[in-house]
Every structure is written in C-alpha cells, then in structure tokens.
Design a protein around this motif. Structure first.
Motif, mmCIF file in Angstrom:
data_model
loop_
_atom_site.group_PDB
_atom_site.id
_atom_site.type_symbol
_atom_site.label_atom_id
_atom_site.label_comp_id
_atom_site.label_asym_id
_atom_site.label_seq_id
_atom_site.Cartn_x
_atom_site.Cartn_y
_atom_site.Cartn_z
ATOM 1 N N LYS A 13 -4.789 -3.944 10.310
ATOM 2 C CA LYS A 13 -5.384 -3.835 9.098
ATOM 3 C C LYS A 13 -6.092 -2.634 8.787
ATOM 4 C CE LYS A 13 -7.258 -7.554 7.233
ATOM 5 N NZ LYS A 13 -7.687 -9.076 6.906
ATOM 6 N N ARG A 21 -3.777 0.269 8.170
ATOM 7 C CA ARG A 21 -3.140 0.377 7.001
ATOM 8 C C ARG A 21 -4.286 0.592 5.939
ATOM 9 N NH1 ARG A 21 1.100 1.095 4.330
ATOM 10 N NH2 ARG A 21 1.338 -0.199 2.448
ATOM 11 N N SER A 22 -5.483 0.145 6.385
ATOM 12 C CA SER A 22 -6.546 0.634 5.179
ATOM 13 C C SER A 22 -6.861 1.894 5.115
ATOM 14 C CB SER A 22 -7.876 -0.204 5.546
ATOM 15 O OG SER A 22 -8.962 0.278 5.043
ATOM 16 N N ASP A 23 -6.573 2.721 6.452
ATOM 17 C CA ASP A 23 -6.939 4.082 6.501
ATOM 18 C C ASP A 23 -5.725 4.983 5.873
ATOM 19 O OD1 ASP A 23 -9.092 3.606 8.011
ATOM 20 O OD2 ASP A 23 -8.151 4.116 9.945
ATOM 21 N N VAL A 24 -4.332 4.507 5.994
ATOM 22 C CA VAL A 24 -3.204 5.030 5.151
ATOM 23 C C VAL A 24 -3.583 4.914 3.896
ATOM 24 C CG1 VAL A 24 -0.970 4.738 4.573
ATOM 25 C CG2 VAL A 24 -1.612 4.470 6.939
ATOM 26 N N LYS A 25 -3.710 3.777 3.246
ATOM 27 C CA LYS A 25 -4.101 3.778 1.696
ATOM 28 C C LYS A 25 -5.282 4.438 1.283
ATOM 29 C CE LYS A 25 -2.021 -0.656 0.798
ATOM 30 N NZ LYS A 25 -2.216 -2.130 0.179
ATOM 31 N N ARG A 26 -6.418 4.685 2.025
ATOM 32 C CA ARG A 26 -7.499 5.552 1.778
ATOM 33 C C ARG A 26 -7.065 7.066 1.616
ATOM 34 N NH1 ARG A 26 -11.076 4.391 5.374
ATOM 35 N NH2 ARG A 26 -11.635 2.332 4.974
ATOM 36 N N ARG A 50 -4.345 8.503 0.953
ATOM 37 C CA ARG A 50 -3.422 9.023 -0.163
ATOM 38 C C ARG A 50 -4.363 9.507 -1.178
ATOM 39 N NH1 ARG A 50 -0.062 3.181 -0.379
ATOM 40 N NH2 ARG A 50 1.361 3.548 1.289
ATOM 41 N N ASP A 64 -10.683 7.802 -6.534
ATOM 42 C CA ASP A 64 -11.321 7.838 -5.087
ATOM 43 C C ASP A 64 -12.574 8.098 -5.428
ATOM 44 O OD1 ASP A 64 -9.449 7.392 -3.224
ATOM 45 O OD2 ASP A 64 -9.512 9.415 -2.511
#
Length: 142
Positions: free
Chosen positions: A126, A129-134, A136, A141
């Motif tokens: 999780k 995944r959170s880091d990937v989305k942040r 982007r 932002d």
C-alpha cells in the motif's frame, strides 16, 4: 433380470427397485435407428426406496430437488447404438448422481487470522502504491 447398482460404499440398489423404459434414439445411426429401441430411461424412486437410510434419503432429496419428479429420479442414456451399452451407461450415471448427492457435506472452514508477515507485506505494498501515485504529480499537488 435387472442387476443391482452399487452406490459407492454407502448402499446397493436392488434391480427390483429400478424401472427401465426403452425407446428409439434420435440422431445418426443409419437404417437401424428406425427399428431398434436403443435409448434407455432408468427410473429410481428415491422417496419410496427401502434401501436408502432415512438420513441419506433426506440429504439426497434435498440435493436433487430439481431433478426429482414426484420423488423419482430419471436418467436417460442414448449415446451408444447398443441398448446394452446404454443400459450400462444409465446405471453408471445413476450411481454417480446418487453417490454425489449422498456425499457428506464438506467440513466447515475454520477462520484464521492473517499472519504478521502478510500484514507487513500488505502495508508495504500500500505504501509503495501510495508513493507511485504521489510521484505522478498533477495540478492538484501540494
């Protein structure tokens, strides 16, 4: 005339409790198809049978509810050109259906808790995944 049918190790259906009806099969078979009664309908009165124990009878009638007509199970076999082979196929199918319907229900599932490692892996996934989305970025932002 009619042989007994063994249903697994649970019980044996005597041939006297089985009813056979023969008719003409449909489909290919040349000229013989018009003259031979090779299709077999095998009927067994589940509700009125004396060989099935009451507890099993209840389980079978509950599981085969839609297939029973007035407590009678009917199996048709017409895949072979020979009446004898169709009789054997119908008997095998009857035994198979009754064995499956009389089988005991599966054991209840014992609920288990997730292990510590699986919890950690889930939280780590999780976080990734959170880091990937942040990462982007976007116009919203902070």
């Amino acid at each position: 005339m009619a042989e007994d049918v063994r249903v697994g190790a649970r019980f044996v259906i005597p041939g006297a409790e089985l009813r056979e009806r023969f008719s003409r099969s449909s489909g290919p078979g040349g000229q013989g198809v018009n003259t031979t009664d090779s299709r077999v309908e095998l009927s067994f009165d589940v509700a009125g049978s004396a060989v099935i124990p009451p507890a099993l009878k209840e389980r079978i009638t509950a599981r085969l509810g839609t297939r029973l007509v007035g407590g009678v199970l009917t199996i048709a076999a017409s895949e072979y050109r020979s009446q004898l082979m169709n009789r054997d196929a119908a008997r095998e199918r009857l035994a198979e259906v009754l064995a499956k319907a009389s089988a005991p229900p599966p054991a209840k599932r014992r609920p288990t808790k997730p292990s510590r490692g699986s919890k950690e892996r889930r939280l780590a996934a999780k976080k990734r995944r959170s880091d990937v989305k942040r990462g982007r970025g976007g116009r919203y932002d902070d």
